[in-house]
Design a protein around this motif. Structure first.
Motif, short mmCIF file in Angstrom:
data_model
loop_
_atom_site.label_atom_id
_atom_site.label_comp_id
_atom_site.label_asym_id
_atom_site.label_seq_id
_atom_site.Cartn_x
_atom_site.Cartn_y
_atom_site.Cartn_z
N PHE A 16 0.81 -1.21 0.00
CA PHE A 16 0.00 0.00 0.00
C PHE A 16 0.84 1.27 0.00
O PHE A 16 0.36 2.33 -0.35
N GLY A 17 2.12 1.17 0.35
CA GLY A 17 2.95 2.36 0.44
C GLY A 17 3.61 2.78 -0.86
O GLY A 17 4.06 3.90 -1.00
N GLY A 18 3.72 1.91 -1.81
CA GLY A 18 4.34 2.28 -3.08
C GLY A 18 5.72 1.68 -3.22
O GLY A 18 5.95 0.85 -4.04
N GLY A 19 6.66 2.13 -2.42
CA GLY A 19 7.97 1.53 -2.34
C GLY A 19 8.81 1.53 -3.62
O GLY A 19 9.62 0.64 -3.78
N ASP A 20 8.62 2.46 -4.54
CA ASP A 20 9.49 2.48 -5.71
C ASP A 20 10.87 3.03 -5.32
O ASP A 20 11.04 3.60 -4.26
N GLN A 21 11.84 2.84 -6.18
CA GLN A 21 13.21 3.25 -5.90
C GLN A 21 13.59 4.54 -6.60
O GLN A 21 14.76 4.85 -6.74
N ILE A 22 12.62 5.31 -7.04
CA ILE A 22 12.88 6.56 -7.75
C ILE A 22 13.16 7.65 -6.72
O ILE A 22 12.38 7.83 -5.79
N PRO A 23 14.26 8.37 -6.87
CA PRO A 23 14.62 9.37 -5.85
C PRO A 23 13.68 10.58 -5.84
O PRO A 23 13.02 10.88 -6.83
N TRP A 24 13.65 11.23 -4.69
CA TRP A 24 12.89 12.47 -4.52
C TRP A 24 13.85 13.64 -4.49
O TRP A 24 15.05 13.46 -4.24
N CYS A 25 13.35 14.81 -4.72
CA CYS A 25 14.17 16.02 -4.72
C CYS A 25 13.47 17.07 -3.86
O CYS A 25 12.25 17.20 -3.90
N ASP A 26 14.25 17.85 -3.10
CA ASP A 26 13.62 18.85 -2.23
C ASP A 26 13.72 20.25 -2.83
O ASP A 26 14.38 20.48 -3.84
N ARG A 27 13.03 21.19 -2.20
CA ARG A 27 12.93 22.56 -2.70
C ARG A 27 14.28 23.26 -2.79
O ARG A 27 14.49 24.09 -3.67
N ASP A 28 15.22 22.94 -1.90
CA ASP A 28 16.54 23.58 -1.94
C ASP A 28 17.28 23.27 -3.24
O ASP A 28 17.90 24.16 -3.83
N ILE A 29 17.21 22.04 -3.66
CA ILE A 29 17.88 21.65 -4.91
C ILE A 29 17.22 22.33 -6.10
O ILE A 29 17.89 22.82 -7.01
N ILE A 30 15.89 22.37 -6.08
CA ILE A 30 15.16 23.04 -7.17
C ILE A 30 15.53 24.51 -7.23
O ILE A 30 15.80 25.05 -8.31
N ALA A 31 15.59 25.17 -6.07
CA ALA A 31 15.97 26.59 -6.03
C ALA A 31 17.38 26.79 -6.57
O ALA A 31 17.64 27.75 -7.32
N GLY A 32 18.30 25.89 -6.23
CA GLY A 32 19.66 25.98 -6.76
C GLY A 32 19.70 25.82 -8.27
O GLY A 32 20.43 26.54 -8.96
N CYS A 33 18.90 24.90 -8.79
CA CYS A 33 18.83 24.70 -10.24
C CYS A 33 18.22 25.91 -10.94
O CYS A 33 18.65 26.30 -12.03
N ARG A 35 18.43 29.02 -9.89
CA ARG A 35 19.49 30.04 -9.91
C ARG A 35 20.50 29.75 -11.01
O ARG A 35 20.94 30.66 -11.71
N GLU A 36 20.84 28.48 -11.17
CA GLU A 36 21.81 28.09 -12.20
C GLU A 36 21.29 28.44 -13.59
O GLU A 36 22.05 28.93 -14.44
N VAL A 37 19.99 28.22 -13.85
CA VAL A 37 19.40 28.57 -15.15
C VAL A 37 19.46 30.08 -15.34
O VAL A 37 19.82 30.56 -16.42
N ALA A 38 19.13 30.83 -14.30
CA ALA A 38 19.14 32.30 -14.39
C ALA A 38 20.55 32.83 -14.65
O ALA A 38 20.72 33.83 -15.35
N GLU A 39 21.55 32.16 -14.09
CA GLU A 39 22.94 32.62 -14.23
C GLU A 39 23.63 32.06 -15.47
O GLU A 39 24.78 32.39 -15.73
N ALA A 40 22.96 31.21 -16.22
CA ALA A 40 23.59 30.53 -17.36
C ALA A 40 24.00 31.50 -18.46
O ALA A 40 24.91 31.22 -19.24
N GLY A 41 23.33 32.64 -18.55
CA GLY A 41 23.71 33.63 -19.55
C GLY A 41 23.33 33.22 -20.96
O GLY A 41 22.33 32.56 -21.19
N ARG A 53 18.99 19.91 -15.79
CA ARG A 53 19.11 19.65 -14.35
C ARG A 53 17.87 20.14 -13.61
O ARG A 53 17.37 19.46 -12.71
N LEU A 54 17.36 21.30 -14.00
CA LEU A 54 16.14 21.82 -13.37
C LEU A 54 14.96 20.89 -13.68
O LEU A 54 14.16 20.60 -12.78
N SER A 55 14.85 20.42 -14.91
CA SER A 55 13.77 19.49 -15.25
C SER A 55 13.86 18.23 -14.42
O SER A 55 12.85 17.73 -13.93
N TRP A 56 15.08 17.70 -14.25
CA TRP A 56 15.28 16.51 -13.42
C TRP A 56 14.77 16.78 -12.01
O TRP A 56 14.03 15.98 -11.43
N ALA A 57 15.19 17.91 -11.44
CA ALA A 57 14.80 18.24 -10.07
C ALA A 57 13.28 18.39 -9.95
O ALA A 57 12.67 17.91 -8.99
#
Length: 166
Positions: A16-33, A35-41, A53-57
């Motif tokens: 009932f819990g799901g239990g897949d092995q696909i990783p999760w990502c938190d808001r801090d990583i998304i925010a970092g990505c 910023r990286e897109v904004a700074e890419a120039g 990387r942002l899409s992955w996150a």
């Protein structure tokens, strides 16, 4: 005996819990990505890598609105497809993850199948395909259980009503 009971409850919990092995990502990583897109120039390659990387996150986020944003970004990048087969495979895989996270399992399975056409032995895609098929099977079992319960309750209600009339 206690270990057998414990194993039983663990298996029911994982069912009932799901239990897949696909990783999760938190808001801090998304925010970092972000910023990286904004700074890419103006560097197209750097910006493209940052957007991937942002899409992955985003598609690995626990927040449904982030997952939807990631899906939209990936679909847009596939429409304007000028990427290599390897990049296309990655985008299709991430899109499949996004649809899996949002509960659109049939669409996710279609995208994984497209990934496997490009790279038939790709372990990540094979693992996701199995997780999708397990989820579809589990949802089917739960649906059958709910339907059987509803039919049982209706039949019981009818039987009680007929018994009361006599």
């Amino acid at each position: 005996m206690d270990s057998k009971i414990g194993k039983f409850f663990d298996s029911v919990g994982s069912f009932f819990g799901g239990g897949d092995q696909i990783p999760w990502c938190d808001r801090d990583i998304i925010a970092g990505c972000e910023r990286e897109v904004a700074e890419a120039g103006d560097s197209d390659e750097r910006k493209s890598d940052s957007i991937m990387r942002l899409s992955w996150a985003l598609v690995h986020s626990r927040q449904p609105e982030d997952v939807q944003r990631g899906i939209a970004m990936l679909e847009d990048s596939l429409v304007n497809n000028t990427s290599s087969p390897l990049q296309q495979r990655e985008k299709l895989y991430l899109l499949a993850i996004g649809y899996y996270r949002s509960g659109a399992y049939s669409r996710s399975r279609q995208l994984v199948e497209q990934c496997l056409e490009i790279a038939p032995d790709w372990r990540q895609a094979l693992t996701l395909k199995k997780a999708i098929e397990d989820k579809i099977a589990k949802d089917g079992v739960i649906g059958i259980g709910i339907t059987a319960t509803a039919v049982g309750l209706i039949a019981g209600g009818i039987a009680a009503a007929l018994a009361r009339k006599k």
